[in-house]
Design an enzyme around this catalytic site. Structure first.
Site, PDB file in Angstrom:
ATOM      1  N   GLY A   1       0.798  -1.217   0.000  1.00  0.00           N
ATOM      2  CA  GLY A   1       0.000   0.000   0.000  1.00  0.00           C
ATOM      3  C   GLY A   1       0.834   1.273   0.000  1.00  0.00           C
ATOM      4  O   GLY A   1       0.469   2.267  -0.636  1.00  0.00           O
TER       5      GLY A   1
ATOM      6  N   ASN B   1       5.528  -4.444   9.138  1.00  0.00           N
ATOM      7  CA  ASN B   1       5.658  -5.105  10.444  1.00  0.00           C
ATOM      8  C   ASN B   1       6.846  -4.567  11.233  1.00  0.00           C
ATOM      9  O   ASN B   1       7.799  -4.024  10.671  1.00  0.00           O
ATOM     10  CB  ASN B   1       5.771  -6.620  10.263  1.00  0.00           C
ATOM     11  CG  ASN B   1       7.018  -7.013   9.513  1.00  0.00           C
ATOM     12  OD1 ASN B   1       8.097  -7.112  10.088  1.00  0.00           O
ATOM     13  ND2 ASN B   1       6.891  -7.206   8.195  1.00  0.00           N
TER      14      ASN B   1
ATOM     15  N   CYS C   1      -2.554  -4.409   8.456  1.00  0.00           N
ATOM     16  CA  CYS C   1      -3.712  -4.013   7.656  1.00  0.00           C
ATOM     17  C   CYS C   1      -4.651  -5.203   7.463  1.00  0.00           C
ATOM     18  O   CYS C   1      -5.864  -5.042   7.354  1.00  0.00           O
ATOM     19  CB  CYS C   1      -3.265  -3.466   6.313  1.00  0.00           C
ATOM     20  SG  CYS C   1      -2.364  -1.916   6.455  1.00  0.00           S
TER      21      CYS C   1
ATOM     22  N   CYS D   1     -15.153 -17.800  14.948  1.00  0.00           N
ATOM     23  CA  CYS D   1     -14.682 -16.438  14.661  1.00  0.00           C
ATOM     24  C   CYS D   1     -14.092 -16.457  13.261  1.00  0.00           C
ATOM     25  O   CYS D   1     -14.371 -17.359  12.486  1.00  0.00           O
ATOM     26  CB  CYS D   1     -13.672 -15.967  15.702  1.00  0.00           C
ATOM     27  SG  CYS D   1     -12.144 -16.899  15.684  1.00  0.00           S
TER      28      CYS D   1
END
Lengths: 99, 457
Positions: B93, B183, B240, B415
């Protein structure tokens, strides 16, 4: 003392997802001096609603949090001993790693 | 033709198209070079006047004319840029817009390093990649895009993950490093390597609706470790992929990274060293704050620091930050196997119409994206307060299924990927719901192993 506190970089999630807090801090013992150390414990007791360990470690902020007093790194003004004045703006921001 | 045959045919055609396009751009570049040489050699009979142009060719003057006309940038700025080399670490990005602008602006040698392949869920922010490159290396895609914008610069592809073992060699080949990674361990690794090699570092980060930008290790300014000597706890480092990001936010920060890199390379203006730009996209606020200078106590760049290339090579960044360099999705294993079922097993439970309640512990805004039928959304953070809802849902199921079943209703928890569901089951066990079980691998496993039509995100 009237202060504006801002939380960013995800720290706002610890205080009801609200980023800007206009607060009025009553100083006890008639002392008119407020330092960052006092403010941190006030924030922890009054604004942080969950996971306080994500905000503080020991008596200071956890690693990875930048503290800015009037848009200036608190390292330059004495960290925990930085004196605060009426209408000061204090920003707590967590460093981001994403991209 | 069957769908799979069509897909194969499409894939091979797209491959061929990419190869042909690559070939075309190479040939075009060759042609331009030949034309350039012919232009430079005056044709017979014409004047052999030579024009002082400060080393810029006719083609360069035309291409970069709008830069050259800027009084504060000018011929000198452009000449510096053309002589410079910049490495962008990460073609995601942040790297996407940074690379596009750096290529367009005429950085002489532009390197890109990334080990990843292009995915469909990258496209909303990694605007350098096109759909034709989904599944292909990001480095190849990014290099092709840079080349198609500016075929006159050198684009160097490093298709590998940055590690201590290759960082010194790769970074030493460039003047300026742009950190466009995602990271914490890689950020420390890049900063330390820049200090060891004496390279300025343009660092950007973005997450959600916020971004940050600064220049480290520049003209006596601080390095990343001066600011963050101790790494943050792992739980404070969202990616992200975990937290989400509005595509244009890394776009803005990536553009600003290109700007800072260009300023440093061209030796113009005041690079953002000793200052940090903070972007809050939602409220439309940008603030630039003053940050500390170089720390004398910094373990890497401080006065008495003796951080050498050898120490860098031996430093364990994953251990230091307690985060793996390649950010694989976290895979917890908190529960005994008898407290877990697979997604396949759960699909059989649905088929057999067994009496049960399925609690989905994802945040409410995730639940809105997609959910399994008849699941009850109680986000993990609210589970404690909403335990009575679990009890009453179980009771209602038992009543609805009638006395015939005789047995009590089962409780399952799901989940997104199967971590929070384990945390929830651990808590439920503690609170007396002894039979609670989680679905291993969560909804991703459901999509993978039960129903490929289930949308993943």
């Amino acid at each position: 003392m009237q202060l504006t506190l801002e939380f960013g970089g995800g720290l706002e999630l610890l205080c009801d997802s609200k980023k800007i807090h206009d607060v009025n801090i009553e100083q006890h013992n008639g002392e008119d001096k407020l330092i960052m150390k006092d403010l941190l414990s006030w924030v922890r007791n009054n604004l942080i609603k969950e996971r306080p360990e994500m905000f503080m470690k020991g008596d200071t902020v956890r690693p990875g949090v930048l503290v800015l007093v009037n848009d200036c790194d608190w390292e330059l003004s004495g960290q925990l001993n930085t004196s605060l004045e009426e209408k000061d703006v204090v920003v707590f921001i967590s460093t981001l790693h994403g991209g | 033709m069957s769908a799979s045959e069509l897909l194969r045919e499409l894939d091979s055609l797209k491959d061929a198209k990419t190869q042909i396009e690559h070939k075309i751009s190479l040939l075009e570049a060759q042609l331009r070079e030949i034309n350039l040489r012919n232009d430079a050699a005056p044709p017979n009979g014409s004047s052999s006047l030579s024009y002082p142009t400060n080393g810029l060719t006719q083609d360069m003057i035309h291409r970069y004319s709008r830069h050259l006309m800027l009084p504060s940038f000018g011929v000198q700025g452009q000449a510096n840029l053309l002589k410079s080399s910049i490495l962008v670490v990460g073609a995601g990005g942040l790297g996407a817009p940074a690379l596009l602008y750096l290529a367009a602006s005429g950085v002489g040698r532009l390197g890109v390093i990334d080990h990843d392949v292009v995915e469909l869920n990258n496209m909303h922010r990694q605007v350098i990649h096109t759909e034709a490159y989904v599944g292909k290396p990001k480095v190849k895609s990014a290099a092709a895009a840079c080349h198609s914008i500016n075929s006159t610069i050198q684009v160097v592809e490093h298709e590998e993950a940055l590690q201590t073992s290759n960082a010194l060699e790769i970074l030493s080949k460039y003047d300026i490093i742009v950190d466009a990674t995602d990271n914490a361990p890689t950020r420390y690794l890049i900063s330390d390597c820049c200090v060891v090699l004496g390279k300025p570092l343009v660092s950007g980060a973005a997450l959600g609706l916020e971004g940050q930008l600064t220049v480290y290790n520049y003209h006596g300014g601080p390095c990343y470790r001066c600011l963050f000597p101790t790494p943050p706890p792992r739980t404070a480092c969202q990616s992200c992929a975990e937290g989400g990001v509005l595509g244009v936010v890394p776009g803005i920060i990536g553009c600003l990274q290109a700007l800072e890199a260009i300023k440093v390379a061209a030796s113009v203006g005041e690079p953002l060293s000793g200052r940090m730009l903070l972007l809050d996209a939602l409220s439309g606020r940008i603030r630039i704050v003053k940050i500390r200078g170089r720390s004398m106590q910094c373990e890497v760049c401080g006065e008495n620091a003796t951080f050498t290339q050898q120490q860098f090579l031996e430093f364990d960044y994953e251990k230091f930050t307690q985060t793996p360099l390649r950010v694989p999705p976290l895979k917890l294993n908190l529960l005994p196997s008898e407290s877990r079922i697979s997604s396949k097993e759960y699909s059989e439970i649905i088929l057999k119409k067994e009496t049960h309640v399925l609690v989905d512990v994802r945040p409410a805004h995730h639940f809105k994206i997609v959910s399994l039928p008849k699941s009850l959304n109680i986000p993990l953070s609210t589970l404690e307060a909403r335990l009575p809802e679990v009890s009453s849902a179980l009771k209602k199921e038992e009543e609805d299924s009638g006395v015939a079943s005789g047995s009590s209703a089962q409780l399952y928890v799901v989940c997104r990927r199967g971590n929070d569901s384990q945390r929830a089951v651990q808590y439920l066990h503690k609170m007396g719901f002894a039979s609670a079980k989680d679905i291993v691998g969560g909804l991703e496993s459901w999509a993978h192993n039960v129903d490929p039509n289930f949308p993943t995100y």
